[in-house]
Every structure is written in C-alpha cells, then in structure tokens.
Design a protein around this motif. Structure first.
Motif, PDB file in Angstrom:
ATOM      1  N   GLN A 162      13.436 -11.279  -1.835  1.00 17.06           N
ATOM      2  CA  GLN A 162      12.122 -10.722  -2.331  1.00 17.06           C
ATOM      3  C   GLN A 162      12.093  -9.340  -1.930  1.00 17.06           C
ATOM      4  O   GLN A 162      11.524  -8.490  -2.553  1.00 17.06           O
ATOM      5  CB  GLN A 162      11.374 -11.546  -1.552  1.00 17.06           C
ATOM      6  N   GLU A 164      14.389  -6.779  -2.261  1.00 14.27           N
ATOM      7  CA  GLU A 164      15.038  -6.189  -3.394  1.00 14.27           C
ATOM      8  C   GLU A 164      14.396  -6.512  -4.548  1.00 14.27           C
ATOM      9  O   GLU A 164      14.259  -5.418  -5.384  1.00 14.27           O
ATOM     10  CB  GLU A 164      16.539  -6.774  -3.524  1.00 14.27           C
ATOM     11  N   ALA A 165      13.599  -7.383  -4.826  1.00 19.61           N
ATOM     12  CA  ALA A 165      12.753  -7.515  -6.185  1.00 19.61           C
ATOM     13  C   ALA A 165      11.675  -6.539  -5.822  1.00 19.61           C
ATOM     14  O   ALA A 165      11.196  -5.804  -6.822  1.00 19.61           O
ATOM     15  CB  ALA A 165      12.297  -9.118  -6.052  1.00 19.61           C
ATOM     16  N   LYS A 168      12.694  -2.841  -6.801  1.00 21.96           N
ATOM     17  CA  LYS A 168      12.830  -2.741  -8.557  1.00 21.96           C
ATOM     18  C   LYS A 168      11.579  -2.646  -9.120  1.00 21.96           C
ATOM     19  O   LYS A 168      11.297  -2.065 -10.034  1.00 21.96           O
ATOM     20  CB  LYS A 168      13.660  -3.827  -8.940  1.00 21.96           C
ATOM     21  N   ALA A 405       7.078  -9.972  -9.373  1.00 21.70           N
ATOM     22  CA  ALA A 405       8.662  -9.953  -8.976  1.00 21.70           C
ATOM     23  C   ALA A 405       9.248 -10.774  -7.947  1.00 21.70           C
ATOM     24  O   ALA A 405      10.164 -11.597  -8.008  1.00 21.70           O
ATOM     25  CB  ALA A 405       9.300  -8.452  -9.163  1.00 21.70           C
ATOM     26  N   GLY A 406       8.678 -10.735  -6.666  1.00 22.47           N
ATOM     27  CA  GLY A 406       8.995 -11.676  -5.623  1.00 22.47           C
ATOM     28  C   GLY A 406       8.781 -13.010  -5.862  1.00 22.47           C
ATOM     29  O   GLY A 406       9.393 -13.708  -5.435  1.00 22.47           O
ATOM     30  N   ALA A 409      11.314 -14.445  -8.359  1.00 21.05           N
ATOM     31  CA  ALA A 409      12.779 -14.371  -7.868  1.00 21.05           C
ATOM     32  C   ALA A 409      12.872 -15.608  -6.820  1.00 21.05           C
ATOM     33  O   ALA A 409      13.648 -16.269  -6.930  1.00 21.05           O
ATOM     34  CB  ALA A 409      13.009 -13.221  -6.905  1.00 21.05           C
TER      35      ALA A 409
END
Length: 568
Positions: A162, A164-165, A168, A405-406, A409
C-alpha cells in the motif's frame, strides 16, 4: 337647453346611491375572501395534523404514542432544569473538570510543539526523526491485538505494498480523469469488484467514498432525491433500527430527513419488522437494515425487510460497512450465511467499507445501487458556474488518488482466496470468544452474550456485576474494548491481530471478572453492601448518559472533546 339630454332626478339619485355603497360592497367581498382563505388554511392544518396523528397512532399505538410524548416532555423539562440558576453553573463546572482530565490525557507537553511554520524548512532527516517520535508516542497496543476493531490490518506485507501504491499516486486526483487515467481505471474496477461480491444485477452501479459515513450519507441523499423527484415527497422520513449506525442520524440532520427508530428487542436484538411496517407512510423514503450492526454484531432480518420494501415500493438500504468483506464470504468459509444483498429484490442500496475487512487503507468505502438511475440521484451537477460545468459523484470534490491506488492494490493482492481465509480466521475467532464466554465456569455464570452474533463482533453484558467496571478492568490490562449503552454492555470486534491473542483476552477477562467479584465480597464482609449502581470511569460518558432524560450534558462533553482534538 334644447337638444340636450337631461337625466331624471330619480335615476340620478339611484346611481349616486349605488356609487356610495360600492366601497362597502367591495369591503364585504374582501372580508368574505379573507374568511374563505382563513378557513382553507385552517382545514389544511387540521387535515395535516390529523394525518400526522393517525400515522403516529398507527406506528406507535396509543400506549406507545403516550410514552413517546411523556419522554419528550420529560426531556424538555429536564433541559430547563439543567439551565436553571445554580444548576447550570455546577453542571458546567463538572463538564470543565472532565474536559480538563481529557485534555491531560490527549495533549502532551514533553515534546516539541510546532504552532507556526518554521522559518526555514527542516531537513529530511530532522523530519524523519520527528515522524518516528510521533509514531512511537505511547498508545494502545493495536499491533499486539489489544484493540477492538479500529485497525483492520492486513499484515506487514500488504502495508508495504500500500505504501508503494501511495508513492506512485501521491498527487493524483480523480476529479481530473484526463490527467490521471490510471486512478479512474482503478476506481471503476474497485466498484465493479465490490458490486460483483454482493451479487449486483445487470445495470447496477456504485461509487467509492471516503468511508462508511459518507457511503450512508449518499444512500440517504439518493433515496430522498428519488422520492422528491418521483413522488413529490417534501417531508421525507426514514425508519431505522435503534442499533443502526449513527451516520443515519447525521444524514437525517444534514438532509432534513425525519427519523423513526424501531426497537431491536432481546433475545434476538434484530429490528422488529412488524413495527417497521406500522411506521411506513406516504412520506417514508427509506428503510434500513444492518449486516451486521455495530453495537451487537447482529444481522437484521434483511429478507423480511426486503419483502416489506418491495411491497411498499420504498428503498431499502443495507449497511454492510462493518461486515464488508466478511459477510459475502461466510458461506464459502463454512459459516451460517443469511441472505442480505442484491439477491433480495427489495434491496436497493448497500454500503461496504473496503477499509475494514477488505484491508484497504483508511479512507476507502463504497456505496452500491441496484440501478444506475439510483446512483444519479446522489450526483451534483452545476451547469452554469463561471468556472465551467462542474460535476461530482458525491460530497467531495478533490479526492486522494493515492487512497484509491492503495485500495485497488489491496483487493488485487488478497484476492478471493485470501478473503475466504481471513473470514475463516476472524469469524472463527469470534465464535471461539463467544463459546469461551458461554462455557467458561467463571465467565458463563456472570456474562451474557447479546443475541446470536454471526460475524466478527461479540457483545456481552453482566448479570450481577457492573459491566463498565469490567470495561475499566480490561483497560487496566491494556485492552481497548468498546463500551455500549441501551443496554449497558461491552463488545469485541475481532481483527487479524486479535486472532493471535484471543486466548489472552479471555484469560484477562476471567481475571477481571473474578477481581470484581472479590470486591463485592469484601464490601459485603465490611457491611457496606454490594456496590450496586456505582460505576467505573467508563461510565462517565456511557453509564450516566443512559440515565439522563436530557443528553445536553453529554453533548457538551462530546463537543468539548472534539475541540480538544484540535488543541496543538
């Protein structure tokens, strides 16, 4: 004069008489019109209040209506008493003292406070050091499984993914889908995944929100707008179980929707569907059921509510925020699984928190609709704004794409197999806790499970001891459990961290109950009698609040608490 026409004296006199009477005639007509208007208004209000009285008697019955009136008058009278000279000062003094204690617990003085912008920006290393200090501040040990609910954790590996998401999509904003097409794609896919999870029919639709409260608000708004557009309802009402999430009360206050509460009587603690049916009238826009409810973890009889909603042609919302990614997998995990979703034809909307047992980052939820048309009723569109045409799917304008995004993912990482496995562990642990409380020699005779919990929440009360004292005793051992009222109780919302330490929970609960029993025995030996109604610190809000006919003192305490949250 010759050739000149002269009016006879008698005719001239008659005309002058008519002219003199004309204002009186007009005045009489005005009085008649005014009386007629007054009568019409009077009849309108008589019919209006007669209809309301009929609905009240139909919904509550004569005895119920009298009791409701009594409680309203009692609440009003007690409110005047609290504002009386001498009383108000003492009450405010006690409120201030309680808030001062809360302030001491919430605010710290032994760390650096930043009340203005730094003259020069701090270095990255300095900020990292401060962040570490903030993360390490003394707190309830949720990491060790000592917190009921609150943190629905999917373990360290998912947390790293999460993060890393987030990195980005830190600057991404779904309000600009042309600038951030990836976020638009992920959000649409999250909604589609959840719709399929709840057996949505063709044409179903949904949106993502910031949490369960916003999802519930949007469902209530949609039902209100639909009733206004299709039935001309201008005084909307909705019918809730008394155990329904308080977000429905917030929606009623925000959107001007009158709320009718229906009891959830023991021993099942499900909403009384017959009482719901009696309360339905032409202003009713929405029925509500929980799957499960927050206080007791009980799933309402959604099938019966669905039949009622379909027969009355009223929207039915199922609050599955807490059940989220557990209830849809109950059957596949081998547990009892009552129908609650779009397979029931009367269900028109569902709220589901992906940030609970979907293990997505906090700030993620969804609200789902049986049709696209229902979803459009929550949209906001401003076609003539000077800044251009503005449209948003819900309350928020800009939204954090990083959270979407989290969430995406998380769902992609865990997958169906992972959620079935998590359901088995979490619901299985909840059942072990309930069985231990029922069957344990020391606990079974004192504690009583409320209803038949089927998911992750186990609520219990005490037969002889004060349940709030038990809550305080558990707090003393490091546990953060939820205190309830109406009836007084405690609940445990099982999460993945609790799965690992549930036996410790039971052992500590046994020790606390035995300690409270010993206190009672000591009092009896000393001739003081049992403690009775006296309560522990947790009762400062819950126990006392339940006994007050007017909650203005509790409102003052809660308002002061909210103010403290912003005390730097």
């Amino acid at each position: 004069m010759p050739g000149t026409s002269r009016m006879p004296i008698s005719l001239r006199g008659s005309l002058e008489s008519v002219k003199r009477r004309k204002p009186k005639v007009a005045l009489s007509l005005d009085i008649i019109n005014l009386d007629l208007l007054r009568n019409i208004v009077f009849i309108y209000f008589v019919l209006r209040w007669t209809r309301r009285a009929y609905w009240k008697l139909k919904g509550r019955g004569i005895l119920g209506a009298i009791l409701e009136l009594y409680h309203d008058l009692r609440r009003i009278a007690y409110g005047y008493f609290l504002r009386a000279p001498g009383v108000r000062g003492r009450v405010q003094k006690q409120v201030s003292e309680s808030l001062a204690k809360m302030s001491d617990k919430l605010t710290t003085t032994d760390i650096t406070r930043h009340l203005t912008l730094p003259t020069e920006g701090l270095s990255d290393d300095a900020i990292r050091a401060e962040l570490k200090a903030l993360a390490d501040m003394d707190h309830t040990r949720w990491e060790d499984g000592y917190v009921s609910g609150a943190v629905y954790h999917g373990e360290d590996g998912l947390l790293q993914l999460q993060t890393e998401a987030f990195g980005k999509f830190t600057v991404a904003n779904p309000i600009h889908p042309d600038v951030f097409p990836g976020v638009r794609k992920m959000e649409a896919e999250v909604v589609s995944m959840v719709l399929n999870l709840f057996h949505a029919p063709p044409g179903a639709a949904g949106v993502s929100t910031s949490g369960g409260t916003e999802s519930i608000l949007m469902a209530c708004l949609s039902a209100r707008q639909k009733a206004h557009a299709e039935r001309g309802v201008t005084e909307p009402e909705m019918i809730l179980p008394e155990t329904a999430h308080t977000a429905f009360h917030k929606a009623g206050e925000y959107f001007g929707i009158k709320i009718h509460l229906v009891s959830c009587p023991a021993p099942n603690y499900q909403v009384d569907v017959r009482a719901v049916s009696r309360l339905v009238n032409s202003n009713t826009i929405l029925l509500v059921g929980s799957a499960p409810n927050f206080p007791h973890g009980i799933i309402d009889d959604i099938a019966a509510l669905s039949k009622l909603a379909a027969r009355k042609k009223i929207c039915l919302h199922v609050d599955c925020c807490l059940g989220s990614f557990l209830v849809p997998f109950l059957d596949k995990a081998g547990f009892e699984a009552p129908l609650f979703d779009f397979r029931l034809k009367g269900v028109t909307s569902i709220s589901c928190d992906t940030h609970k047992y979907g293990f997505a980052p906090k700030g993620n939820s969804t609200v789902l609709y049986r049709s696209t048309e229902l979803r459009t009723y929550q949209y906001f569109v401003s076609p003539d704004w000077a800044g251009g045409v503005y449209a948003s799917p819900g309350i928020a304008g800009s939204r954090p794409g990083a959270l979407i995004a989290g969430c995406w993912a998380s769902l992609m990482s865990v997958g169906e197999a992972g959620y079935i496995d998590a359901c088995g562990k979490i619901v299985g642990t909840a059942k072990k806790i309930a069985d231990a409380i029922r069957d344990h020699p020391s606990l079974g005779g004192e504690l009583e499970i409320l209803g038949k919990p089927l998911v992750s929440v186990v609520a219990f009360t005490s037969r002889n001891l004060n349940v709030y004292d038990i809550a305080d005793g558990m707090s003393g051992k490091g546990w953060h459990l939820n205190a309830l009222q109406n009836p007084p109780a405690i609940h445990v919302a099982v999460t993945m961290p609790i799965v690992k330490v549930w036996e410790k929970l039971i052992a500590d609960l046994e020790a606390v109950v035995e300690a409270e029993r010993e206190k009672e025995r000591v009092r009896l030996v000393e001739g003081k009698g049992p403690k009775g109604k006296a309560m522990g610190d947790s009762a400062a809000l819950y126990g006392v609040a339940g006994s007050l006919p007017n909650k203005s003192v509790v409102v003052d305490l809660a308002t002061g608490f909210l103010d403290l949250l912003y005390k730097a």
